[in-house]
Design a protein around this motif. Structure first.
Motif, mmCIF file in Angstrom:
data_model
loop_
_atom_site.group_PDB
_atom_site.id
_atom_site.type_symbol
_atom_site.label_atom_id
_atom_site.label_comp_id
_atom_site.label_asym_id
_atom_site.label_seq_id
_atom_site.Cartn_x
_atom_site.Cartn_y
_atom_site.Cartn_z
ATOM 1 N N GLY A 181 0.809 -1.214 0.000
ATOM 2 C CA GLY A 181 0.000 0.000 0.000
ATOM 3 C C GLY A 181 0.838 1.257 0.000
ATOM 4 N N GLU A 182 0.527 2.147 0.949
ATOM 5 C CA GLU A 182 1.222 3.441 1.034
ATOM 6 C C GLU A 182 2.362 3.437 2.040
ATOM 7 N N SER A 183 2.644 2.312 2.674
ATOM 8 C CA SER A 183 3.766 2.220 3.607
ATOM 9 C C SER A 183 5.084 2.102 2.854
ATOM 10 N N ASP A 184 6.178 2.454 3.549
ATOM 11 C CA ASP A 184 7.499 2.364 2.921
ATOM 12 C C ASP A 184 7.851 0.922 2.585
ATOM 13 N N LYS A 240 -7.263 1.031 -7.371
ATOM 14 C CA LYS A 240 -6.991 1.987 -6.306
ATOM 15 C C LYS A 240 -5.883 2.939 -6.707
ATOM 16 N N THR A 241 -5.631 3.909 -5.829
ATOM 17 C CA THR A 241 -4.580 4.885 -6.092
ATOM 18 C C THR A 241 -3.206 4.263 -5.889
ATOM 19 N N PHE A 242 -2.192 4.999 -6.324
ATOM 20 C CA PHE A 242 -0.819 4.525 -6.183
ATOM 21 C C PHE A 242 0.110 5.733 -6.115
ATOM 22 N N ALA A 243 1.258 5.533 -5.473
ATOM 23 C CA ALA A 243 2.261 6.581 -5.376
ATOM 24 C C ALA A 243 3.137 6.597 -6.628
ATOM 25 N N VAL A 244 3.897 7.668 -6.787
ATOM 26 C CA VAL A 244 4.751 7.819 -7.962
ATOM 27 C C VAL A 244 5.752 6.678 -8.075
ATOM 28 N N ASP A 245 6.229 6.172 -6.939
ATOM 29 C CA ASP A 245 7.221 5.105 -7.003
ATOM 30 C C ASP A 245 6.662 3.845 -7.650
ATOM 31 N N ALA A 281 7.099 4.187 -11.380
ATOM 32 C CA ALA A 281 8.480 3.894 -11.787
ATOM 33 C C ALA A 281 8.748 2.395 -11.792
ATOM 34 N N VAL A 282 8.234 1.701 -10.780
ATOM 35 C CA VAL A 282 8.408 0.253 -10.708
ATOM 36 C C VAL A 282 7.715 -0.433 -11.882
ATOM 37 N N ALA A 283 6.560 0.098 -12.273
ATOM 38 C CA ALA A 283 5.720 -0.565 -13.277
ATOM 39 C C ALA A 283 6.298 -0.535 -14.684
ATOM 40 N N VAL A 284 7.158 0.428 -14.959
ATOM 41 C CA VAL A 284 7.613 0.643 -16.338
ATOM 42 C C VAL A 284 8.251 -0.603 -16.942
ATOM 43 N N ILE A 298 -3.040 -1.699 -11.997
ATOM 44 C CA ILE A 298 -3.840 -2.438 -11.017
ATOM 45 C C ILE A 298 -2.966 -3.490 -10.334
ATOM 46 N N SER A 299 -2.164 -4.189 -11.121
ATOM 47 C CA SER A 299 -1.304 -5.244 -10.576
ATOM 48 C C SER A 299 -0.231 -4.683 -9.656
ATOM 49 N N CYS A 300 0.425 -3.614 -10.085
ATOM 50 C CA CYS A 300 1.564 -3.081 -9.332
ATOM 51 C C CYS A 300 1.150 -2.253 -8.123
ATOM 52 N N SER A 301 -0.120 -1.861 -8.040
ATOM 53 C CA SER A 301 -0.576 -1.084 -6.874
ATOM 54 C C SER A 301 -1.258 -1.959 -5.839
#
Length: 611
Positions: free
Chosen positions: A107-110, A476-481, A484-487, A600-603
Motif C-alpha cells: 500500500g502506502e507504507s514504505d 486503487k490509487t498509487f504513489a509515484v514510485d 516507476a516500478v511498473a515501467v 492495477i497489478s503493481c498497486s
C-alpha cells in the motif's frame, strides 16, 4: 459513428460517472456510519526507520473522557488495508477505534527489504493506537489475515519483551498460532491474553498438522489434531485430554486473569475470508467476548456487503468510462482520423476459416493452461526479499501473460501465411498495419484515457476515501514510485499480451460466427481468454473441496492469483472489441488495457526494497 450513436455513448459515459460517484458516496456513508465515525489517514515514522500508513476509524463515542477499546487490523501478503473493509466497517460501527494498517512494503507504507521487517510493522501500529488519548490502553486487540496473522504472532513476541504489555486480545485470521517453542515443546506465548484462530476448513496455506502416522493432515481436519488442541488447552500437551471443539469459547485463569481460547472453523477458503459473512462474524464475536463492544450489535448484523456492492457498482462504472470516453475522444477533431463513420463489420468465414478460428482459440487456451504453473514455479514469483525484481507477484503474472501474447502472435503469423493471405485477409484493412502518425496518435490517446480514468480513481480516494473493488480485484490509487516500478518489466510484458491479444481477437477472430448476433463472437473470444484461469482453478479446487488435497500444492499462492483474472480477462476482451469496432485499431484498446492492468497489478501487491 453516427450522431445518434455518439449521443448514446455520451449518455452511457454520464451514467458511468454517476455510477462511480454513487459508489464513492455510498462507500463514504457506510464507512463513516452516516457521519458518526471519523476517518483519518495516518502516516507515521516507526522506531525501525521506515514509515507506515493506515486508516484510523474514530467513533463519536470515543473520547479522552470515555476511551474506547482499540483494534489493529492487518491484511495479508500482496494486499493492502482496503482488503480489511469487512472488519474495519463492522468493528468501527460497534464503537471500537480501528487502525487498518498497510503492512511495510504494501500500500502506502514504505518498502523494506525482508519479510522480518514486514511482520514487525503490526506492533508499530499497536504503539500508535496505544498513544491515542481516546483509546483504552487496557483493551487493545489485534487481528490479521494470513501474513497479517503472522504479524500478530510477531507483535505478541515483541509485546512480551516490552516493559509494558499493550495487547489484550489477538485473533489470527487464516494463520497458524505459535504452538511450540524453539525446543519443540508446547508453549503459550499468548500468556493471559485472549487468543483465537479463524481457521478456514479449506485453507490453502495453513491449518495443517501431522497425524499419528506422520502424514500431513488436511485443513478441514485441523481442529481434531494436536496443534489446535494444544492451543485450546492454553499451550499445554493435549495428549490424553478430552477433545475440544471448534466454535466453543474456553476459559482458564492465567496469572490471575481469566483468559480465552477459541477456534472458529467456517467452511471457506483462505482468500474467501476477506469476503465471508461467517469469517466476519467470528471477528465480531471474538472482540465482543474479549474487549466488549461499546455499541454491541448481533454478529450477523453486517453491512459491509452493501459497501462491497457499491464498490462493484463503481468498478463497473470504471470499465464503462474507459470504453465510452475512448469512443467519444475519437470523435474529437484531433483524433477523428482514428475513428470510423460505420462500425467495423465481422468478416465472413468459410468452413476452413471456422476450423482455423476454433483451432487457434483452443490451442491458445491449452497453451495458457499448460505453461502457467511451470512459469510460476521457475521464475521467482513468490519471494520473501528482493530477488531480481521489486514485485515478484506481478513479475510471474506478466511473464505468463507475455508468453501467451507471444504464442498468440506466433499463431497469427502461421494463420496468416497458411490460410488468411490466400483467402483475402488484408492486414491493412483489418487494422494490423498502421502508419507511424496514426500510431503516434494512438499512443497519445491511450495515455489521455489512462490518465483521465485513473484521475477518477484519485478523485474518489481524495474526497471519499473509496476505491473500486470486488473481493480480490481492486482499482486503487498509487504513489509515484509504483509508476516507476511498473515501467519495466511489468508494463512491457503486459503490453505484449494485451496488444497481441487485441490484434488476435479483433483482426483475426472477429467473424460472422453467430450470424447477426455479434455478441456471440464476442462471448466466444472472451470465454477463450479466461479459459486457462477457469481450468486451473477447477483443477486446483475440485479435488480439495471433494476431500482431497490441492492439485498444485507447491503453487498454492500462484493459483490464488488467478481469481482476479476471472474478471479482468473476459472484460478486457469485451472492452477491446467495443473500441476496435469504432476504430478498426487493435492497438488503441491493447495499450489502454495493458497499462491499466499493469497499474492495477503493481498497486495491489508487495514491493521489496533492494536495500
Amino acid at each position: 459513428m453516427s450522431k445518434s450513436k455518439t449521443r448514446k455513448t455520451a449518455i452511457i459515459l454520464c451514467i458511468s460517472i454517476i455510477l462511480m460517484l454513487v459508489s464513492a458516496v455510498a462507500t463514504m456513508v457506510i464507512q463513516t456510519g452516516g457521519g458518526s465515525i471519523t476517518i483519518k489517514e495516518l502516516h507515521w515514522e516507526t522506531d525501525s526507520g521506515f514509515a507506515m500508513d493506515g486508516w484510523l476509524f474514530i467513533p463519536d463515542g470515543a473520547t479522552a473522557e470515555n476511551p474506547a477499546p482499540g483494534i489493529v487490523t492487518s491484511h495479508g501478503m500482496y494486499n493492502n488495508k482496503g482488503m480489511q473493509d469487512a472488519n474495519f466497517v463492522e468493528l468501527a460501527r460497534r464503537g471500537y477505534v480501528v487502525l487498518a494498517q498497510d503492512m511495510p512494503s504494501h500500500g502506502e507504507s514504505d518498502n523494506v527489504n525482508n519479510v522480518g521487517l514486514v511482520t514487525s510493522g503490526l506492533y508499530q501500529s499497536v504503539k500508535v493506537l496505544a498513544d491515542l488519548p481516546y483509546v483504552d490502553k487496557s483493551r487493545i486487540g489485534i487481528t490479521g489475515h494470513s501474513m497479517g496473522g503472522m504479524s500478530c504472532n510477531a507483535a505478541i513476541e515483541l509485546d512480551n519483551q516490552a516493559e509494558e504489555q499493550l495487547i489484550s486480545a489477538v485473533l489470527l485470521n487464516c494463520a497458524d498460532a505459535t504452538y511450540v517453542d524453539a525446543d519443540g515443546a508446547w508453549t503459550n506465548i499468548y500468556g493471559s491474553r485472549d487468543a483465537g484462530i479463524m481457521a478456514a476448513q479449506y485453507d490453502e496455506f495453513f491449518m495443517q498438522d501431522t497425524d499419528e502416522n506422520g502424514n500431513t493432515t488436511l485443513p478441514k481436519d485441523y481442529v481434531q489434531y494436536n496443534n489446535a488442541q494444544s492451543f485450546l488447552y492454553f499451550g499445554t500437551d493435549p495428549t490424553g485430554q478430552e477433545l475440544r471443539q471448534a466454535d466453543t469459547v474456553y476459559y482458564e485463569t492465567i496469572d490471575g486473569r481469566e483468559a480465552v481460547r477459541v477456534i472458529y472453523n467456517p467452511a471457506i477458503t483462505h482468500p474467501w475470508a476477506h469476503f465471508s459473512q461467517r469469517a466476519t462474524s467470528a471477528v465480531i464475536s471474538f472482540f465482543e467476548e474479549t474487549l466488549g463492544a461499546p455499541n454491541p450489535l448481533p454478529a450477523d448484523d453486517q453491512i459491509w456487503q452493501v459497501k462491497e456492492a457499491f464498490n462493484l457498482v463503481g468498478l463497473i462504472g470504471f470499465g464503462m468510462f474507459i470504453t465510452c470516453f475512448t469512443l467519444l475522444m475519437v470523435k474529437t477533431p484531433f483524433f477523428a482520423s482514428l475513428g470510423r463513420e460505420e462500425p467495423v463489420a465481422p468478416r465472413a468465414v468459410s468452413g476452413k476459416g471456422k476450423a482455423w478460428f476454433w483451432g487457434s482459440l483452443l490451442l491458445g487456451a491449452i497453451f495458457g493452461s499448460a505453461v502457467y504453473i511451470p512459469i510460476m514455479l521457475n521464475a521467482k514469483t513468490f519471494t520473501v526479499f528482493y530477488d531480481g525484481w521489486p514485485q515478484s507477484s506481478p513479475w510471474g503474472v506478466c511473464l505468463w501473460a507475455a508468453a501467451c501474447g507471444l504464442f498468440a502472435i506466433l499463431s497469427m503469423v502461421v494463420s496468416y501465411f497458411a490460410f488468411g493471405k490466400k483467402n483475402g485477409l488484408n492486414l491493412k484493412e483489418v487494422g494490423v498495419r498502421i502508419s507511424l502518425p496514426q500510431l503516434g496518435k494512438t499512443i497519445l490517446l491511450a495515455a489521455i484515457v489512462i490518465c483521465v480514468a485513473f484521475g477518477c480513481v484519485f478523485f474518489t480516494d481524495y474526497f471519499f476515501k473509496a476505491d473500486f473493488r470486488i473481493w480480490v480485484l481492486a482499482v486503487k490509487t498509487f504513489a509515484v514510485d509504483k509508476v516507476a516500478v511498473a515501467v519495466f518489466p511489468y508494463a512491457v510484458f503486459f503490453l505484449v499480451y494485451y496488444v497481441g491479444n487485441s490484434v488476435a481477437l479483433n483482426c483475426f477472430n472477429y467473424n460472422d460466427i453467430g450470424g447477426k448476433h455479434r455478441w456471440i463472437n464476442t462471448t466466444i473470444v472472451a470465454v477463450a481468454a479466461v479459459l486457462p484461469a477457469v481450468v486451473l482453478l477447477l483443477m486446483q479446487y475440485l479435488p480439495f473441496f471433494a476431500g482431497g488435497d490441492l492439485m498444485f500444492r507447491d503453487a498454492n499462492m500462484q493459483v490464488v492469483w488467478l481469481f482476479p483474472m476471472l474478471v479482468v480477462l473476459p472484460v478486457a476482451a469485451i472492452i477491446s472489441r467495443k473500441i476496435y469496432r469504432a476504430t478498426n485499431n487493435p492497438y488503441l484498446p491493447g495499450i489502454i488495457l495493458g497499462i491499466i492492468v499493469t497499474m492495477i497489478s503493481c498497486s495491489n501487491t508487495l514491493t521489496w526494497s533492494p536495500t
